[in-house]
Design a protein around this motif. Structure first.
Motif, PDB file in Angstrom:
ATOM      1  N   ASN A   4       0.862  -1.170   0.000  1.00 10.75           N
ATOM      2  CA  ASN A   4       0.000   0.000   0.000  1.00 10.75           C
ATOM      3  C   ASN A   4       0.904   1.227   0.000  1.00 10.75           C
ATOM      4  O   ASN A   4       1.596   1.484   0.973  1.00 10.75           O
ATOM      5  N   PHE A 129      -8.869   4.357  -6.565  1.00 12.83           N
ATOM      6  CA  PHE A 129      -7.535   3.803  -6.377  1.00 12.83           C
ATOM      7  C   PHE A 129      -6.869   3.599  -7.731  1.00 12.83           C
ATOM      8  O   PHE A 129      -7.528   3.546  -8.768  1.00 12.83           O
ATOM      9  N   ARG A 131      -3.746   0.840  -9.100  1.00  8.66           N
ATOM     10  CA  ARG A 131      -2.976  -0.300  -8.632  1.00  8.66           C
ATOM     11  C   ARG A 131      -2.126  -0.827  -9.765  1.00  8.66           C
ATOM     12  O   ARG A 131      -2.445  -0.635 -10.945  1.00  8.66           O
ATOM     13  N   ARG A 143      -0.705  -0.755  -4.523  1.00 11.44           N
ATOM     14  CA  ARG A 143      -1.990  -0.054  -4.579  1.00 11.44           C
ATOM     15  C   ARG A 143      -1.791   1.329  -3.981  1.00 11.44           C
ATOM     16  O   ARG A 143      -1.153   1.482  -2.947  1.00 11.44           O
ATOM     17  N   THR A 145      -4.172   4.552  -2.929  1.00 17.70           N
ATOM     18  CA  THR A 145      -5.520   5.078  -2.753  1.00 17.70           C
ATOM     19  C   THR A 145      -5.520   6.550  -3.131  1.00 17.70           C
ATOM     20  O   THR A 145      -4.700   7.324  -2.636  1.00 17.70           O
TER      21      THR A 145
END
Length: 192
Positions: A4, A129, A131, A143, A145
């Motif tokens: 993330n 998002f 990715r 990923r 956001t």
């Protein structure tokens, strides 16, 4: 395993076994945020567009977007325009495929952007998002956001750039305003 990413974070695009990735997909997903009105909650369709600008030595040489689905050299391909988002229910609503082995050697950066073609702000978007997926096995690598809620209509999402003999991804997350990738060029240039 997915990383993330946070704004400005860079990750190497190498497989866990040390091999280089050969093909990646930059996926974009979003949903229209519900709005309260006089007669309850409703949503208004939001048309976000993903684009990829190919650079050589900080000069834009090609772009892939909803009106030009394949780069001139064939290494980058857009899967098609989605006018409403949320179709994938958490999956990719638009995607751009990059065959890293076919990207010409003079292309050193590919910058991914998202913009609201209809001019709605990110206050009207939720669960947005981008990715990066290893296209050979479907494994999600990273990923990012997209922070919603702002008064802006676009964002410079991320870039894939050459790093030595391989590639690296950097999350940019720069809010901007514009309906098309051309409008975003002044916001892209500082990140090259």
């Amino acid at each position: 395993m997915t990383v993330n990413m946070t704004k400005g974070q860079a990750i190497s695009l190498q497989k866990n076994d040390g091999g280089a990735l050969t093909a990646v997909r930059m996926g974009l997903g979003w949903q229209a945020a519900p709005r309260r009105g006089l007669f309850g909650t409703r949503t208004r369709e939001v048309d976000l567009d993903a684009s990829a600008v190919l650079f050589a030595d900080k000069r834009p040489l090609d772009v892939v977007f909803f009106q030009h689905l394949v780069s001139d050299d064939g290494s980058v391909r857009h899967t098609g325009d989605n006018l409403v988002g949320g179709v994938g229910q958490g999956g990719d609503d638009e995607a751009i495929l990059v065959d890293l082995q076919r990207v010409p050697v003079h292309i050193d950066q590919i910058v991914f952007t998202v913009n609201s073609f209809t001019g709605q702000t990110f206050q009207e978007v939720q669960n947005a998002f981008c990715r990066l997926v290893d296209e050979t096995n479907g494994e999600e690598l990273a990923r990012y956001t997209l922070d919603g809620g702002g008064q802006y209509t676009a964002q410079v999402m991320a870039k894939v750039h050459r790093a030595g003999s391989g590639w690296q991804m950097t999350a940019i997350g720069e809010p901007a305003n514009g309906r098309t990738f051309q409008d975003l060029m002044p916001s892209i240039l500082p990140h090259l």
